[in-house]
Design a protein around this motif. Sequence first.
Motif, PDB file in Angstrom:
ATOM      1  N   THR A  19      88.530  55.868  76.807  1.00 13.44           N
ATOM      2  CA  THR A  19      88.229  56.868  77.827  1.00 13.44           C
ATOM      3  C   THR A  19      87.507  56.245  79.005  1.00 13.44           C
ATOM      4  O   THR A  19      87.817  56.490  80.174  1.00 13.44           O
ATOM      5  N   ALA A  20      86.536  55.384  78.669  1.00 16.46           N
ATOM      6  CA  ALA A  20      85.776  54.720  79.724  1.00 16.46           C
ATOM      7  C   ALA A  20      86.677  53.830  80.564  1.00 16.46           C
ATOM      8  O   ALA A  20      86.570  53.759  81.787  1.00 16.46           O
ATOM      9  N   THR A  21      87.591  53.137  79.908  1.00 17.79           N
ATOM     10  CA  THR A  21      88.508  52.259  80.630  1.00 17.79           C
ATOM     11  C   THR A  21      89.412  53.051  81.561  1.00 17.79           C
ATOM     12  O   THR A  21      89.668  52.672  82.706  1.00 17.79           O
ATOM     13  N   ALA A  22      89.896  54.198  81.038  1.00 19.68           N
ATOM     14  CA  ALA A  22      90.787  55.024  81.850  1.00 19.68           C
ATOM     15  C   ALA A  22      90.070  55.566  83.076  1.00 19.68           C
ATOM     16  O   ALA A  22      90.648  55.691  84.154  1.00 19.68           O
ATOM     17  N   CYS A  23      88.779  55.895  82.908  1.00 17.15           N
ATOM     18  CA  CYS A  23      88.030  56.470  84.025  1.00 17.15           C
ATOM     19  C   CYS A  23      87.589  55.409  85.030  1.00 17.15           C
ATOM     20  O   CYS A  23      87.609  55.624  86.233  1.00 17.15           O
ATOM     21  N   GLY A  24      87.186  54.249  84.512  1.00 19.51           N
ATOM     22  CA  GLY A  24      86.577  53.263  85.394  1.00 19.51           C
ATOM     23  C   GLY A  24      87.480  52.127  85.774  1.00 19.51           C
ATOM     24  O   GLY A  24      87.158  51.335  86.651  1.00 19.51           O
ATOM     25  N   GLY A  25      88.625  52.023  85.107  1.00 21.17           N
ATOM     26  CA  GLY A  25      89.540  50.923  85.415  1.00 21.17           C
ATOM     27  C   GLY A  25      88.987  49.611  84.890  1.00 21.17           C
ATOM     28  O   GLY A  25      87.825  49.491  84.543  1.00 21.17           O
ATOM     29  N   GLY A  26      89.844  48.595  84.826  1.00 21.43           N
ATOM     30  CA  GLY A  26      89.433  47.277  84.374  1.00 21.43           C
ATOM     31  C   GLY A  26      89.120  47.278  82.901  1.00 21.43           C
ATOM     32  O   GLY A  26      89.429  48.207  82.174  1.00 21.43           O
ATOM     33  N   GLY A  27      88.439  46.210  82.427  1.00 21.05           N
ATOM     34  CA  GLY A  27      88.088  46.099  81.011  1.00 21.05           C
ATOM     35  C   GLY A  27      89.222  45.465  80.251  1.00 21.05           C
ATOM     36  O   GLY A  27      90.383  45.555  80.621  1.00 21.05           O
ATOM     37  N   SER A  28      88.871  44.808  79.104  1.00 22.03           N
ATOM     38  CA  SER A  28      89.875  44.136  78.296  1.00 22.03           C
ATOM     39  C   SER A  28      90.207  44.986  77.087  1.00 22.03           C
ATOM     40  O   SER A  28      89.444  45.842  76.674  1.00 22.03           O
ATOM     41  N   ASP A  29      91.369  44.750  76.505  1.00 18.57           N
ATOM     42  CA  ASP A  29      91.796  45.467  75.313  1.00 18.57           C
ATOM     43  C   ASP A  29      91.068  44.897  74.120  1.00 18.57           C
ATOM     44  O   ASP A  29      91.302  43.773  73.700  1.00 18.57           O
ATOM     45  N   SER A  30      90.166  45.703  73.547  1.00 13.72           N
ATOM     46  CA  SER A  30      89.380  45.213  72.412  1.00 13.72           C
ATOM     47  C   SER A  30      89.755  45.944  71.141  1.00 13.72           C
ATOM     48  O   SER A  30      88.946  46.148  70.257  1.00 13.72           O
ATOM     49  N   GLY A  31      91.000  46.409  71.046  1.00 16.99           N
ATOM     50  CA  GLY A  31      91.451  47.111  69.854  1.00 16.99           C
ATOM     51  C   GLY A  31      91.442  46.197  68.646  1.00 16.99           C
ATOM     52  O   GLY A  31      91.320  44.987  68.750  1.00 16.99           O
ATOM     53  N   SER A  32      91.598  46.820  67.449  1.00 19.42           N
ATOM     54  CA  SER A  32      91.494  46.058  66.207  1.00 19.42           C
ATOM     55  C   SER A  32      92.839  45.550  65.718  1.00 19.42           C
ATOM     56  O   SER A  32      92.931  45.019  64.628  1.00 19.42           O
ATOM     57  N   GLY A  33      93.910  45.738  66.493  1.00 21.11           N
ATOM     58  CA  GLY A  33      95.220  45.273  66.067  1.00 21.11           C
ATOM     59  C   GLY A  33      95.235  43.771  65.833  1.00 21.11           C
ATOM     60  O   GLY A  33      94.542  43.015  66.488  1.00 21.11           O
ATOM     61  N   GLY A  34      96.031  43.349  64.863  1.00 22.68           N
ATOM     62  CA  GLY A  34      96.141  41.929  64.585  1.00 22.68           C
ATOM     63  C   GLY A  34      95.344  41.483  63.386  1.00 22.68           C
ATOM     64  O   GLY A  34      95.555  40.393  62.873  1.00 22.68           O
ATOM     65  N   ASP A  35      94.417  42.307  62.897  1.00 24.58           N
ATOM     66  CA  ASP A  35      93.666  41.975  61.705  1.00 24.58           C
ATOM     67  C   ASP A  35      94.611  41.923  60.519  1.00 24.58           C
ATOM     68  O   ASP A  35      95.524  42.736  60.403  1.00 24.58           O
ATOM     69  N   LYS A  36      94.370  40.992  59.610  1.00 21.48           N
ATOM     70  CA  LYS A  36      95.202  40.853  58.422  1.00 21.48           C
ATOM     71  C   LYS A  36      94.328  40.822  57.181  1.00 21.48           C
ATOM     72  O   LYS A  36      93.144  40.495  57.237  1.00 21.48           O
ATOM     73  N   ILE A  37      94.922  41.154  56.064  1.00 19.47           N
ATOM     74  CA  ILE A  37      94.268  41.011  54.774  1.00 19.47           C
ATOM     75  C   ILE A  37      95.228  40.259  53.862  1.00 19.47           C
ATOM     76  O   ILE A  37      96.436  40.522  53.852  1.00 19.47           O
ATOM     77  N   THR A  38      94.718  39.286  53.124  1.00 20.73           N
ATOM     78  CA  THR A  38      95.541  38.468  52.236  1.00 20.73           C
ATOM     79  C   THR A  38      95.268  38.859  50.795  1.00 20.73           C
ATOM     80  O   THR A  38      94.115  38.831  50.347  1.00 20.73           O
ATOM     81  N   ILE A  39      96.317  39.235  50.087  1.00 16.98           N
ATOM     82  CA  ILE A  39      96.185  39.745  48.723  1.00 16.98           C
ATOM     83  C   ILE A  39      96.994  38.876  47.775  1.00 16.98           C
ATOM     84  O   ILE A  39      98.174  38.605  48.013  1.00 16.98           O
ATOM     85  N   GLY A  40      96.375  38.466  46.692  1.00 13.28           N
ATOM     86  CA  GLY A  40      97.049  37.665  45.682  1.00 13.28           C
ATOM     87  C   GLY A  40      97.722  38.537  44.635  1.00 13.28           C
ATOM     88  O   GLY A  40      97.113  39.458  44.091  1.00 13.28           O
ATOM     89  N   ILE A  41      98.994  38.258  44.363  1.00 17.52           N
ATOM     90  CA  ILE A  41      99.758  38.965  43.337  1.00 17.52           C
ATOM     91  C   ILE A  41     100.638  37.962  42.605  1.00 17.52           C
ATOM     92  O   ILE A  41     100.742  36.800  42.985  1.00 17.52           O
ATOM     93  N   LYS A  42     101.304  38.428  41.552  1.00 21.05           N
ATOM     94  CA  LYS A  42     102.356  37.643  40.933  1.00 21.05           C
ATOM     95  C   LYS A  42     103.660  37.907  41.692  1.00 21.05           C
ATOM     96  O   LYS A  42     103.871  39.000  42.205  1.00 21.05           O
ATOM     97  N   PHE A  43     104.506  36.918  41.745  1.00 21.97           N
ATOM     98  CA  PHE A  43     105.803  37.067  42.411  1.00 21.97           C
ATOM     99  C   PHE A  43     106.944  37.210  41.413  1.00 21.97           C
ATOM    100  O   PHE A  43     108.084  37.439  41.821  1.00 21.97           O
ATOM    101  N   ASP A  44     106.656  37.060  40.110  1.00 17.21           N
ATOM    102  CA  ASP A  44     107.747  36.941  39.134  1.00 17.21           C
ATOM    103  C   ASP A  44     107.617  37.895  37.957  1.00 17.21           C
ATOM    104  O   ASP A  44     108.169  37.646  36.888  1.00 17.21           O
ATOM    105  N   GLN A  45     106.903  39.011  38.140  1.00 18.90           N
ATOM    106  CA  GLN A  45     106.737  39.960  37.046  1.00 18.90           C
ATOM    107  C   GLN A  45     107.298  41.328  37.442  1.00 18.90           C
ATOM    108  O   GLN A  45     106.626  42.120  38.110  1.00 18.90           O
ATOM    109  N   PRO A  46     108.529  41.640  37.050  1.00 15.55           N
ATOM    110  CA  PRO A  46     109.116  42.942  37.375  1.00 15.55           C
ATOM    111  C   PRO A  46     108.228  44.077  36.885  1.00 15.55           C
ATOM    112  O   PRO A  46     107.668  44.019  35.785  1.00 15.55           O
TER     113      PRO A  46
END
Length: 276
Positions: A19-46
Amino acid sequence: MKLRKVTAASATAFVLALTATACGGGGSDSGSGGDKITIGIKFDQPGLGLKTPDGSYTGFDVDVAKYVAKELGYDEADIEWRETPSADRENALERGDVDFIAATYSITDERKEKVDFAGPYLLAHQDLLVRADENVTKGEDLNGKKLCSVAGSTSAQNVKDDFAPKANLQETGTYSECLDGLASGAVDALTTDDSILAGYAAQEQYKGKFKLAGLELSNENYGIGVKKGETELLDDINAALEKMVSEKAWDKAVEDNFGPANYENEPAPKIGDIVQ
């Protein structure tokens, strides 16, 4: 550890920032997109953790991990799946290769010295898989029969030591080889955790051919492993598991992954309730 993507407070702050960016213009995109989580699993157990030919991942452990990740604030697209063989699970957590592990990871006192466990989220038992027309009601019925398991497994040796000393133990490189032998009549039974056996029996090519004996030869409390000392993450995962049960998503995951094998699963365990 940065295991958070969108909480109520951060979502509000993000909206205010937009909202502040829309009103005042400028500013950088500080969204949280791009975060990842790495999870360990088995690949061979149906039925538990399986990487399919098209590159997707299926199974009960996978469904549990997806639900937990969602509660931690991660979309499915944010998950990086990492194969974690049994022998490398503790090392993978210690090295920081994964954020948590959901891979038929039985909670034991020895393992708890090295990692922390959320859960348990499933109580499994060592059991036998036999042909659908076989009548096996106790471990002793395997005396004189051919019992199969993978090389290095303790499950088959437990049966031979504790229940059927006259069983003819045959070891193979994979459970799939045991299944082929069971289907052809070359072996009479396959042993490991009942959840793993149910996953194999539920595969399309095996439906109706095999059944679980239902012997409950041991208790296996599956937990989600996290790096030692990650208390906040541990609490968040436990809260997610409790919510998964209360919303009946846990029951759906059991039915989706084990239903075709008529797996008579235990009720969802309570957090911290370890059955010896």
